[in-house]
Design a protein around this motif. Structure first.
Motif, PDB file in Angstrom:
ATOM      1  N   GLU A 182      -7.683  -5.414   2.007  1.00 43.90           N
ATOM      2  CA  GLU A 182      -6.395  -6.058   1.753  1.00 43.90           C
ATOM      3  C   GLU A 182      -6.169  -6.254   0.256  1.00 43.90           C
ATOM      4  O   GLU A 182      -7.049  -6.734  -0.461  1.00 43.90           O
ATOM      5  CB  GLU A 182      -6.344  -7.411   2.459  1.00 43.90           C
ATOM      6  CG  GLU A 182      -6.439  -7.305   3.975  1.00 43.90           C
ATOM      7  CD  GLU A 182      -6.375  -8.660   4.660  1.00 43.90           C
ATOM      8  OE1 GLU A 182      -6.655  -9.680   3.988  1.00 43.90           O
ATOM      9  OE2 GLU A 182      -6.041  -8.703   5.849  1.00 43.90           O
ATOM     10  N   LEU A 183      -4.984  -5.888  -0.200  1.00 49.41           N
ATOM     11  CA  LEU A 183      -4.619  -5.996  -1.607  1.00 49.41           C
ATOM     12  C   LEU A 183      -3.643  -7.156  -1.769  1.00 49.41           C
ATOM     13  O   LEU A 183      -2.494  -7.067  -1.327  1.00 49.41           O
ATOM     14  CB  LEU A 183      -3.971  -4.691  -2.088  1.00 49.41           C
ATOM     15  CG  LEU A 183      -4.698  -3.388  -1.723  1.00 49.41           C
ATOM     16  CD1 LEU A 183      -3.919  -2.192  -2.246  1.00 49.41           C
ATOM     17  CD2 LEU A 183      -6.109  -3.385  -2.276  1.00 49.41           C
ATOM     18  N   PRO A 184      -4.052  -8.268  -2.370  1.00 48.16           N
ATOM     19  CA  PRO A 184      -3.147  -9.407  -2.526  1.00 48.16           C
ATOM     20  C   PRO A 184      -1.897  -9.026  -3.322  1.00 48.16           C
ATOM     21  O   PRO A 184      -1.958  -8.219  -4.255  1.00 48.16           O
ATOM     22  CB  PRO A 184      -4.001 -10.432  -3.284  1.00 48.16           C
ATOM     23  CG  PRO A 184      -5.408 -10.062  -2.939  1.00 48.16           C
ATOM     24  CD  PRO A 184      -5.409  -8.566  -2.850  1.00 48.16           C
ATOM     25  N   LYS A 185      -0.790  -9.614  -2.970  1.00 54.71           N
ATOM     26  CA  LYS A 185       0.467  -9.302  -3.638  1.00 54.71           C
ATOM     27  C   LYS A 185       0.381  -9.621  -5.129  1.00 54.71           C
ATOM     28  O   LYS A 185      -0.214 -10.608  -5.545  1.00 54.71           O
ATOM     29  CB  LYS A 185       1.608 -10.102  -3.007  1.00 54.71           C
ATOM     30  CG  LYS A 185       1.923  -9.696  -1.574  1.00 54.71           C
ATOM     31  CD  LYS A 185       3.043 -10.557  -0.998  1.00 54.71           C
ATOM     32  CE  LYS A 185       3.361 -10.163   0.433  1.00 54.71           C
ATOM     33  NZ  LYS A 185       4.423 -11.028   1.013  1.00 54.71           N
ATOM     34  N   GLY A 186       0.987  -8.766  -5.928  1.00 58.41           N
ATOM     35  CA  GLY A 186       1.038  -8.977  -7.367  1.00 58.41           C
ATOM     36  C   GLY A 186      -0.199  -8.530  -8.114  1.00 58.41           C
ATOM     37  O   GLY A 186      -0.254  -8.638  -9.340  1.00 58.41           O
TER      38      GLY A 186
END
Length: 233
Positions: free
Chosen positions: A72-76
């Motif tokens: 998962e790639l956190p937003k921003g």
């Protein structure tokens, strides 16, 4: 030690343990066996000065095994990949002399140190720890335990990383500056870079060398994390 993912208390990572990786990020090269041979490298680039080795920690909650879901790639965030040889410690110890260090190694594992690079850059400028940048859930993809007997010469371990079939990292552990219950991440070869939502990566460990037998490989899809944390710089 095949259950190190459940029993280990920490993940210890060695920073800037590959000279070419330190150079590509414009970081100082720690003192080690390479620096005596590569003083010319530091003279050519005034930003690269010799420093002492250093370590940082990743939480064990960042572990994810193949088949457990996407990274998962956190937003921003701008997330970089760093494929690494993991060293699995087999018994408790402290103040261990170099002559006895190998006896504490139970085996190895293929791992990826995912890093939110823009978060790391922001906290470094403020003199703050890197924990957030390194410690998000799913930020330590790791394969199964590989017994020490499978790898008689750690310097000959090959590490490979591809994104959508394109090779991004390929090197051997002989390029490390330092030698070798917990898991120790030993550093990454040159070639780190960003990875984005929807891309698929493959990490692979070979022996001996980059063209040797495949000891382990795994594949993950990357997905933007829904809700929760968002980095706004």
């Amino acid at each position: 030690m095949s259950n190190f993912l459940r029993t280990g208390r920490k993940i210890v990572a060695i920073g800037r343990n590959y000279a070419d990786h330190a150079k590509e990020l414009g970081n100082a090269i720690p003192k080690g066996k390479w620096t005596d041979q590569h003083h010319a490298l530091t003279r050519l680039d005034s930003k690269l000065t010799l420093v002492e080795p250093f370590f940082f920690l990743k939480p064990t909650s960042s572990y994810i095994s193949p088949g457990e879901g996407p990274v998962e790639l956190p937003k921003g965030t701008i997330v970089h990949h760093e494929v690494e040889l993991g060293v699995v410690i087999g018994k408790n110890g402290r103040d261990i002399p170099k002559s006895e260090a190998e006896s504490y190694i139970a085996g190895y594992a293929l791992a990826v140190d995912m890093t939110a690079r823009n978060v790391q850059d922001a906290v470094k400028k403020k003199g703050l720890p890197w924990t957030t940048a390194k410690g998000f859930d799913t930020f330590c993809p790791v394969g199964p335990f590989i017994p020490k007997s499978k790898i008689p010469d750690v310097a000959q371990v090959g590490l490979h990383f591809t994104i959508n079939g394109s090779v991004k990292q390929s090197g051997t552990a002989k390029d490390m500056i330092f030698g070798e219950g917990d898991l120790i991440l030993t550093g990454t070869p040159a070639g780190v870079g960003p990875i984005s939502d929807g891309e698929t990566f493959e990490a692979k460990m070979t022996y001996p060398g980059v063209d040797g037998e495949v000891l382990d490989k795994f594949e993950f899809v990357c997905k933007t994390r829904g809700g929760g944390y968002e980095f706004k710089g």
